[in-house]
Design a protein around this motif. Structure first.
Motif, PDB file in Angstrom:
ATOM      1  N   THR A 148      -0.711  -3.335  -4.154  1.00 29.13           N
ATOM      2  CA  THR A 148      -2.146  -3.574  -4.306  1.00 29.13           C
ATOM      3  C   THR A 148      -2.940  -2.274  -4.367  1.00 29.13           C
ATOM      4  O   THR A 148      -3.858  -2.135  -5.170  1.00 29.13           O
ATOM      5  CB  THR A 148      -2.676  -4.431  -3.135  1.00 29.13           C
ATOM      6  OG1 THR A 148      -1.940  -5.651  -3.081  1.00 29.13           O
ATOM      7  CG2 THR A 148      -4.148  -4.746  -3.311  1.00 29.13           C
ATOM      8  N   GLN A 149      -2.584  -1.306  -3.511  1.00 26.69           N
ATOM      9  CA  GLN A 149      -3.293  -0.035  -3.457  1.00 26.69           C
ATOM     10  C   GLN A 149      -2.329   1.114  -3.726  1.00 26.69           C
ATOM     11  O   GLN A 149      -1.273   1.193  -3.104  1.00 26.69           O
ATOM     12  CB  GLN A 149      -3.949   0.153  -2.081  1.00 26.69           C
ATOM     13  CG  GLN A 149      -4.984  -0.900  -1.751  1.00 26.69           C
ATOM     14  CD  GLN A 149      -5.744  -0.585  -0.477  1.00 26.69           C
ATOM     15  OE1 GLN A 149      -5.911   0.584  -0.122  1.00 26.69           O
ATOM     16  NE2 GLN A 149      -6.224  -1.603   0.207  1.00 26.69           N
TER      17      GLN A 149
ATOM     18  N   ASN B 119       0.837  -1.198   0.000  1.00 24.98           N
ATOM     19  CA  ASN B 119       0.000   0.000   0.000  1.00 24.98           C
ATOM     20  C   ASN B 119       0.873   1.250   0.000  1.00 24.98           C
ATOM     21  O   ASN B 119       1.703   1.425   0.896  1.00 24.98           O
ATOM     22  CB  ASN B 119      -0.900   0.007   1.235  1.00 24.98           C
ATOM     23  CG  ASN B 119      -1.675  -1.290   1.407  1.00 24.98           C
ATOM     24  OD1 ASN B 119      -2.448  -1.673   0.530  1.00 24.98           O
ATOM     25  ND2 ASN B 119      -1.454  -1.971   2.521  1.00 24.98           N
TER      26      ASN B 119
ATOM     27  N   PHE C  95      -6.286  -1.279  -6.949  1.00 25.21           N
ATOM     28  CA  PHE C  95      -6.944   0.017  -6.755  1.00 25.21           C
ATOM     29  C   PHE C  95      -5.982   1.155  -7.068  1.00 25.21           C
ATOM     30  O   PHE C  95      -4.864   1.190  -6.552  1.00 25.21           O
ATOM     31  CB  PHE C  95      -7.432   0.151  -5.312  1.00 25.21           C
ATOM     32  CG  PHE C  95      -8.300  -0.992  -4.865  1.00 25.21           C
ATOM     33  CD1 PHE C  95      -9.639  -1.051  -5.216  1.00 25.21           C
ATOM     34  CD2 PHE C  95      -7.768  -2.019  -4.094  1.00 25.21           C
ATOM     35  CE1 PHE C  95     -10.438  -2.098  -4.812  1.00 25.21           C
ATOM     36  CE2 PHE C  95      -8.557  -3.077  -3.680  1.00 25.21           C
ATOM     37  CZ  PHE C  95      -9.891  -3.124  -4.037  1.00 25.21           C
TER      38      PHE C  95
ATOM     39  N   TYR D  18       0.609   5.435  -0.269  1.00 28.43           N
ATOM     40  CA  TYR D  18      -0.289   6.584  -0.224  1.00 28.43           C
ATOM     41  C   TYR D  18       0.513   7.879  -0.387  1.00 28.43           C
ATOM     42  O   TYR D  18       1.360   8.209   0.440  1.00 28.43           O
ATOM     43  CB  TYR D  18      -1.046   6.603   1.106  1.00 28.43           C
ATOM     44  CG  TYR D  18      -1.820   5.325   1.360  1.00 28.43           C
ATOM     45  CD1 TYR D  18      -2.885   4.957   0.533  1.00 28.43           C
ATOM     46  CD2 TYR D  18      -1.476   4.470   2.415  1.00 28.43           C
ATOM     47  CE1 TYR D  18      -3.593   3.788   0.750  1.00 28.43           C
ATOM     48  CE2 TYR D  18      -2.182   3.292   2.634  1.00 28.43           C
ATOM     49  CZ  TYR D  18      -3.232   2.960   1.800  1.00 28.43           C
ATOM     50  OH  TYR D  18      -3.936   1.789   2.015  1.00 28.43           O
TER      51      TYR D  18
ATOM     52  N   SER E  88      -2.439   5.298  -4.130  1.00 31.81           N
ATOM     53  CA  SER E  88      -3.233   6.516  -3.984  1.00 31.81           C
ATOM     54  C   SER E  88      -2.365   7.739  -4.215  1.00 31.81           C
ATOM     55  O   SER E  88      -1.398   7.975  -3.500  1.00 31.81           O
ATOM     56  CB  SER E  88      -3.845   6.570  -2.572  1.00 31.81           C
ATOM     57  OG  SER E  88      -4.506   7.793  -2.379  1.00 31.81           O
TER      58      SER E  88
ATOM     59  N   TRP F  84      -6.190   5.314  -7.101  1.00 26.57           N
ATOM     60  CA  TRP F  84      -6.966   6.529  -6.843  1.00 26.57           C
ATOM     61  C   TRP F  84      -6.216   7.721  -7.436  1.00 26.57           C
ATOM     62  O   TRP F  84      -5.223   8.189  -6.900  1.00 26.57           O
ATOM     63  CB  TRP F  84      -7.179   6.702  -5.341  1.00 26.57           C
ATOM     64  CG  TRP F  84      -8.097   5.650  -4.782  1.00 26.57           C
ATOM     65  CD1 TRP F  84      -9.444   5.550  -4.956  1.00 26.57           C
ATOM     66  CD2 TRP F  84      -7.729   4.533  -3.965  1.00 26.57           C
ATOM     67  NE1 TRP F  84      -9.950   4.447  -4.301  1.00 26.57           N
ATOM     68  CE2 TRP F  84      -8.918   3.804  -3.682  1.00 26.57           C
ATOM     69  CE3 TRP F  84      -6.514   4.070  -3.433  1.00 26.57           C
ATOM     70  CZ2 TRP F  84      -8.919   2.647  -2.910  1.00 26.57           C
ATOM     71  CZ3 TRP F  84      -6.514   2.917  -2.665  1.00 26.57           C
ATOM     72  CH2 TRP F  84      -7.704   2.224  -2.408  1.00 26.57           C
TER      73      TRP F  84
END
Length: 361
Positions: free
Chosen positions: A256-257, A233, A281, A235, A259, A283
């Protein structure tokens, strides 16, 4: 009669003088207390209210007791059958500590979890957590931390979680995490970070989540991420990032993520990510995205892309199908713009738009 009046006046005057003197003494004591507080970081005795729970284990709830002296020991009465060695968690939320009392790790050497959020802490030093060799989780969020000394975590090799969000950090020392090979979660969001040393995350090979959002980062440094092979992840939202360097995330096979909304991106290149079978994902909303390489979705397993308030597309796009039919339709303008960008005309269009906006200003 006159004598009585004079006596009464003198009596009131004496009382007035006593009040004035008491007030002056009070002001002086208050002034001294403030100065002692600023010098020592806290003034008074540290006391623990001991608790035992299934969730946190044996816990010291830290309390700063206002006093005329500062002790090198912790006051408090243990629960029956418990000692200092049984303490596994120390928390001191909303205490006016300013500095972290080193006696925490001097007394409770088996502590695994320290939570000192919202304590007005301004600095973390080499002695702050020295002695807590079993420490796994450290939470220092919502303080006023402006400086962390380079060897602050050197004696905490078991750390798995560090939370420094919502402080006033502008950077971090290069070797701060050199001994954190087990760290899995690092949160340094909501600070004032503009740049970081090249080797800052080099030792964090077990890191799964890193939060750098809500800072003032203008550009990403390839060196920050080159050893983060296990990252899941990432961010980066609410910064000032304009571009994603070539190959910066290609080695993150477990990502996986992702942002990065509310930045200044204009183009999403596939060469920044490469093949990413785990990415689900992305964003990307609230940027200035005008073009996307179609390979970005073809080379990944991304099933949800948020594109709200961008130039070439708008909305949250969810597509779990292998062919990405919905995404291809929703992002068609972005893909077409990318092809034009590679051919040249769109580049001139973007340059012209920049020049035009500067002229208007």
């Amino acid at each position: 009669m006159l004598t009585k009046s004079i006596h009464s006046y003198n009596s009131r005057q004496t009382q007035t003088n006593k009040v004035k003197m008491s007030f002056k003494v009070f002001i002086l004591i208050s002034f001294l207390s403030i100065n002692i507080h600023s010098i020592l970081g806290q003034q008074g005795k540290v006391r623990c209210l001991f608790q035992d729970s299934i969730e946190h284990g044996y816990t010291c709830v830290l309390e700063l007791m206002k006093s005329d002296s500062v002790n090198d020991d912790v006051e408090g009465v243990h629960l029956p059958g418990k000692t200092d060695e049984d303490v596994r968690r120390v928390e001191g939320n909303w205490q006016d500590l300013v500095n972290i009392p080193p006696l925490i790790c001097n007394v409770y050497i088996n502590t695994e979890d320290i939570d000192l959020n919202s304590c007005l802490i301004e600095r973390v030093t080499e002695s702050s957590f020295k002695g807590c060799k079993k420490l796994k989780s450290l939470k220092l969020e919502r303080n006023h931390i402006t400086q962390i000394d380079e060897n602050s975590f050197l004696e905490n090799p078991e750390l798995e979680n560090i939370e420094l969000w919502s402080n006033q950090l502008t950077t971090l020392p290069g070797n701060l995490f050199i001994n954190q090979k087990k760290l899995q979660n690092l949160a340094i969001d909501s600070n004032r970070i503009v740049n970081l040393p090249n080797n800052i995350f080099k030792s964090l090979r077990s890191l799964k989540t890193i939060n750098l959002s809500e800072n003032r980062i203008p550009a990403l440094n390839h060196a920050w991420f080159e050893t983060l092979d296990n990252l899941e992840n990432l961010y980066l939202h609410f910064n000032q990032i304009e571009d994603l360097p070539v190959g910066i995330f290609t080695h993150m096979s477990k990502l996986t993520q992702f942002s990065i909304y509310s930045n200044r991106l204009r183009v999403i290149h596939s060469h920044s990510f490469g093949l990413h079978p785990t990415l689900q994902f992305a964003w990307l909303q609230m940027n200035q995205i005008e073009a996307i390489d179609e390979k970005f979705i073809l080379n990944t397993s991304v099933s949800e892309i948020s594109m709200n308030f961008n130039v070439c597309a708008h909305g949250s796009i969810v597509d779990n199908s292998f062919s990405r039919v919905i995404m291809r339709i929703a992002l068609r303008t972005c893909f077409e713009n990318y092809e034009k960008l590679m051919a040249g005309p769109l580049t001139k269009l973007l340059i012209d738009r920049d020049l035009s906006s500067k002229v208007n200003v």
